[in-house]
Motif scaffolding. Sequence first.
Motif, mmCIF file in Angstrom:
data_model
loop_
_atom_site.group_PDB
_atom_site.id
_atom_site.type_symbol
_atom_site.label_atom_id
_atom_site.label_comp_id
_atom_site.label_asym_id
_atom_site.label_seq_id
_atom_site.Cartn_x
_atom_site.Cartn_y
_atom_site.Cartn_z
ATOM 1 N N UNK A 140 -16.620 -74.300 -19.677
ATOM 2 C CA UNK A 140 -17.017 -74.578 -21.067
ATOM 3 C C UNK A 140 -16.872 -76.070 -21.371
ATOM 4 N N UNK A 141 -17.625 -76.508 -22.377
ATOM 5 C CA UNK A 141 -17.425 -77.878 -22.851
ATOM 6 C C UNK A 141 -16.024 -77.992 -23.450
ATOM 7 N N UNK A 175 -17.720 -83.313 -15.779
ATOM 8 C CA UNK A 175 -18.276 -84.286 -16.697
ATOM 9 C C UNK A 175 -19.738 -84.464 -16.388
ATOM 10 N N UNK A 176 -20.561 -84.458 -17.405
ATOM 11 C CA UNK A 176 -21.991 -84.648 -17.180
ATOM 12 C C UNK A 176 -22.579 -85.431 -18.342
ATOM 13 N N UNK A 228 -6.197 -83.241 -22.608
ATOM 14 C CA UNK A 228 -5.587 -82.038 -23.223
ATOM 15 C C UNK A 228 -4.613 -81.384 -22.246
ATOM 16 N N UNK A 229 -3.781 -80.517 -22.809
ATOM 17 C CA UNK A 229 -3.004 -79.567 -22.004
ATOM 18 C C UNK A 229 -3.642 -78.191 -22.209
ATOM 19 N N UNK A 230 -3.808 -77.470 -21.125
ATOM 20 C CA UNK A 230 -4.334 -76.097 -21.205
ATOM 21 C C UNK A 230 -3.297 -75.133 -20.625
ATOM 22 N N UNK A 244 -14.072 -77.699 -19.092
ATOM 23 C CA UNK A 244 -12.751 -77.141 -18.784
ATOM 24 C C UNK A 244 -12.740 -76.736 -17.309
ATOM 25 N N UNK A 245 -11.789 -77.273 -16.528
ATOM 26 C CA UNK A 245 -11.736 -76.902 -15.116
ATOM 27 C C UNK A 245 -11.146 -75.510 -14.903
ATOM 28 N N UNK A 246 -10.490 -74.978 -15.926
ATOM 29 C CA UNK A 246 -9.877 -73.633 -15.859
ATOM 30 C C UNK A 246 -10.018 -72.987 -17.246
#
Lengths: 387, 125
Positions: free
Chosen positions: B51-52, A1-2, B98-100, B67-69
């Motif tokens: 990515x955002x 988050x930024x 969200x679910x990814x 997105x952490x993954x």
Amino acid sequence: MRALIATAGTGSVTPEDALLETPLGALHRELGARMVPFAGYAMPLQYRAGILAEHRHTRGSASLFDVSHMGQVRLSARPGASMESVARALERLVAADIVGLGPGRQRYTQFTNGTGGILDDLMVTSLGDHLWLVVNAACKHDDIERLKVLIGEECDIEVLEKRALVALQGPAAVAAFARLVPDSQGLSFMQAALWTLDGETLMVSRSGYTGEDGVEVSVSSGGVDALARRLLAADGVEAAGLGARDSLRLEAGLCLHGNDIDTTTTPVEAGLAWSIQKRRRLEGGFPGADVIVSQLRDGPPRRRVGLVPQGRAPVREGAAIRSSSGAPLGTVTSGVFGPTAERPVAMGYVAGEAAVTGTVVEVERRSSWIEAEIRSLPFVPHRYHRS
Amino acid sequence: MGKRLYSREHEWIDVDDGIGTVGISDYAQEQLGDVVFVELPESGHEVESGDELCVVESVKAASEVYAPVSGEVVEVNDALGDDPAEVNANPYGSGWFVWIRLANAGELDELMDEDAYREYLGELA
């Protein structure tokens, strides 16, 4: 988050350790404030309650704001000179009628430049034997320099560096303040007086920056902590930070210098023509008077308007505004989620012919455009105490 | 549910059977202040790690959530449309975003566990 968009007006690059503190710094920390850089000062963005709660509390009861970062200046007459000469000198720099400002009266005005742009906006109060000016923190050094260079030979200019300023705002504000200074209830909106409390001289005006009734109180730096604690001890009074101050003023349709007004906008474009009294329009004699008077006569090329975007997504400062057919119209200058309006609200400038209430335009939000309706300001009705 | 993992940008992910629930940490919601709007992606949206993913708006500020993954967004928390304040109230519960469906479970090795994240927050303070 930024963070994509920093809190409006806090884009100071001053390193944290070089920030100035107001005399209420210790109280802010005690109350759990989140401090942010603002115009070179460490200021409370919000306290534990958060911006939404502080905003709503102000509209429903009363909130105490520290605005000691603002500049306070006293203009008084040189020996043998009159206060009228002081007022005449100040009128060379601002567009309002200062000569006609009676003792105990306050007026909102702007320092203009040669092209009619706004260098700063300020409150001018006549306290009989002097004028009390309150200017914006970010502009105060330039304002003071300008006063000294341009009218310093005609009046005494004293920068009130040892005075703090607090605002108590909301429907319960005046009753809370009157517990300390009973006579203050007699003031009407934009009136001011001096009182003594605990040996401290208070300069009190019934005004503010929230659209609500309330007072602004100037007190010595040494006395402000005790005064603030006494006010916070009153039923219904809570501390509120700069975040709530910004959302309150935006809902009230009030301009923030640096966002909604600056050196490229004139008072007429900004919808502030009401602050230029008739004599000044006829006589001129302030910087940029030719531009301003011709805009008063012929209409300005663009106007500040209110904008209500569709849906829940806020639009932010800098966003482009276009017509529904895609023609560029202007730019958003301030935008927040309005806690009382319960929806996003914004202000911006649009070309004169488009500045019609009810017109549907489009505002840029990230990579898309959302519909917004042009609205008259304020978004939330003012509740000033007029006599 | 698996074990909650954290990114350096304060997103969290909790992976169960190849699908990760994503939100922002308690620290992040505290920093943001009152959340008033969350812009979510559409289901089916493909993202790369970093990515955002979403935009979170507080009263005064907008922030991007990354997105952490990598993977496909298979579900979004539409309830945030009516009640964005859940991000503040329950950042690890009903405030999820969200679910990814993970494209590469190996990316989880880049993330911090609870202890490492707590230590990381200590360094930020």
